[in-house]
Design a protein around this motif. Structure first.
Motif, PDB file in Angstrom:
ATOM      1  N   ASP A  30       0.848  -1.184   0.000  1.00  0.00           N
ATOM      2  CA  ASP A  30       0.000   0.000   0.000  1.00  0.00           C
ATOM      3  C   ASP A  30       0.891   1.244   0.000  1.00  0.00           C
ATOM      4  O   ASP A  30       1.626   1.498   0.959  1.00  0.00           O
ATOM      5  N   GLN A  32       0.177   4.301   0.446  1.00  0.00           N
ATOM      6  CA  GLN A  32      -0.108   5.232   1.538  1.00  0.00           C
ATOM      7  C   GLN A  32       0.552   4.775   2.839  1.00  0.00           C
ATOM      8  O   GLN A  32       0.980   5.600   3.639  1.00  0.00           O
ATOM      9  N   VAL A  33       0.616   3.475   3.058  1.00  0.00           N
ATOM     10  CA  VAL A  33       1.272   2.950   4.253  1.00  0.00           C
ATOM     11  C   VAL A  33       2.781   3.134   4.143  1.00  0.00           C
ATOM     12  O   VAL A  33       3.445   3.555   5.087  1.00  0.00           O
ATOM     13  N   TYR A  35       4.462   5.279   2.488  1.00  0.00           N
ATOM     14  CA  TYR A  35       4.893   6.653   2.227  1.00  0.00           C
ATOM     15  C   TYR A  35       5.902   7.156   3.257  1.00  0.00           C
ATOM     16  O   TYR A  35       6.922   7.728   2.916  1.00  0.00           O
ATOM     17  N   THR A  41       7.427   0.213  -1.697  1.00  0.00           N
ATOM     18  CA  THR A  41       6.176  -0.518  -1.810  1.00  0.00           C
ATOM     19  C   THR A  41       6.414  -1.827  -2.554  1.00  0.00           C
ATOM     20  O   THR A  41       7.068  -1.842  -3.601  1.00  0.00           O
ATOM     21  N   SER A  93       4.447  -0.408  11.655  1.00  0.00           N
ATOM     22  CA  SER A  93       3.357   0.136  10.858  1.00  0.00           C
ATOM     23  C   SER A  93       2.147  -0.785  10.959  1.00  0.00           C
ATOM     24  O   SER A  93       2.280  -1.955  11.302  1.00  0.00           O
ATOM     25  N   ILE A  95      -1.780  -1.663   8.802  1.00  0.00           N
ATOM     26  CA  ILE A  95      -2.506  -1.452   7.549  1.00  0.00           C
ATOM     27  C   ILE A  95      -3.446  -0.251   7.687  1.00  0.00           C
ATOM     28  O   ILE A  95      -3.894   0.085   8.782  1.00  0.00           O
ATOM     29  N   ARG A  96      -3.706   0.368   6.572  1.00  0.00           N
ATOM     30  CA  ARG A  96      -4.483   1.613   6.561  1.00  0.00           C
ATOM     31  C   ARG A  96      -5.858   1.451   7.202  1.00  0.00           C
ATOM     32  O   ARG A  96      -6.339   2.342   7.896  1.00  0.00           O
ATOM     33  N   GLU A  97      -6.515   0.321   6.986  1.00  0.00           N
ATOM     34  CA  GLU A  97      -7.853   0.113   7.540  1.00  0.00           C
ATOM     35  C   GLU A  97      -7.857   0.145   9.066  1.00  0.00           C
ATOM     36  O   GLU A  97      -8.907   0.318   9.683  1.00  0.00           O
ATOM     37  N   TRP A  99      -5.739   2.196  10.918  1.00  0.00           N
ATOM     38  CA  TRP A  99      -5.189   3.444  11.436  1.00  0.00           C
ATOM     39  C   TRP A  99      -6.180   4.063  12.421  1.00  0.00           C
ATOM     40  O   TRP A  99      -7.390   3.904  12.297  1.00  0.00           O
ATOM     41  N   ASN A 133       4.219  12.819  10.145  1.00  0.00           N
ATOM     42  CA  ASN A 133       3.402  11.670  10.532  1.00  0.00           C
ATOM     43  C   ASN A 133       2.883  11.875  11.963  1.00  0.00           C
ATOM     44  O   ASN A 133       3.362  11.266  12.912  1.00  0.00           O
TER      45      ASN A 133
END
Length: 176
Positions: A30, A32-33, A35, A41, A93, A95-97, A99, A133
């Motif tokens: 991902d 976005q993750v 970045y 990626t 980190s 996953i985006r879901e 956050w 961040n």
């Protein structure tokens, strides 16, 4: 009528396994993750498997962050060598879901205790985070880390210079 208590989802840490390749690709694939991270990626399952075998499995302390048993991220700690064995560098980190759900804060608290137990020489855990961040900085603060300062133009990655914030927790800090 008595209100029924609902069970809170559990955050745990465990060693990563080859079977985690799909979860790893979901995280590291991902843009976005990745970045704000040092890794590039990942684009394919094969790339994820190569990274898992070549980097993660031989790593001295790399753990899957699991939310109700499902890997949703990672934390890693790398103890320094030589006269710097008192320090370890921490990164991670999710996953985006996942956050902004408190998962990383909970995982950081678990990790700090585990790292200090597994590496008796380590007295200090450090984390560098991109200044932009804010969510990662908030999670570190809630997990008991102290912001020590900011480094301007500190890290060159992904074609740009990054300003970084340094956080730490030491073995004798009060437990949360």
């Amino acid at each position: 009528m008595v209100a029924k208590k609902t069970r809170q989802p559990e955050v745990t840490l465990r060693r990563m396994e080859l079977s985690d390749v799909g979860h790893l690709l979901r995280l590291m694939g991902d843009d976005q993750v990745s970045y704000n991270t040092h890794w590039e990626t990942l684009n394919t399952r094969e790339d994820a498997m190569e990274y898992l075998k070549g980097t993660i499995l031989p790593h001295p302390w790399f753990r899957a962050v699991c939310f109700d048993g499902t890997p949703v991220g990672f934390l890693s700690a790398k103890p320094k060598l030589g006269r710097n064995t008192c320090r370890a560098e921490l990164s991670g980190s999710v996953i985006r879901e996942n956050w902004s759900q408190g998962i990383m804060t909970a995982a950081l608290r678990i990790a700090v205790a585990a790292i200090f137990k597994e590496f008796p020489a380590v007295q200090r855990l450090e984390a560098l985070v991109a200044l932009e961040n804010a969510a990662a900085q908030k999670a570190l603060g809630k997990a008991g880390f102290t912001k020590e300062g900011e480094h301007r133009k500190f890290n060159a990655k992904k074609g740009r210079l990054w300003d970084m914030a340094r956080y730490s927790v030491i073995r004798v800090d009060p437990k949360l």
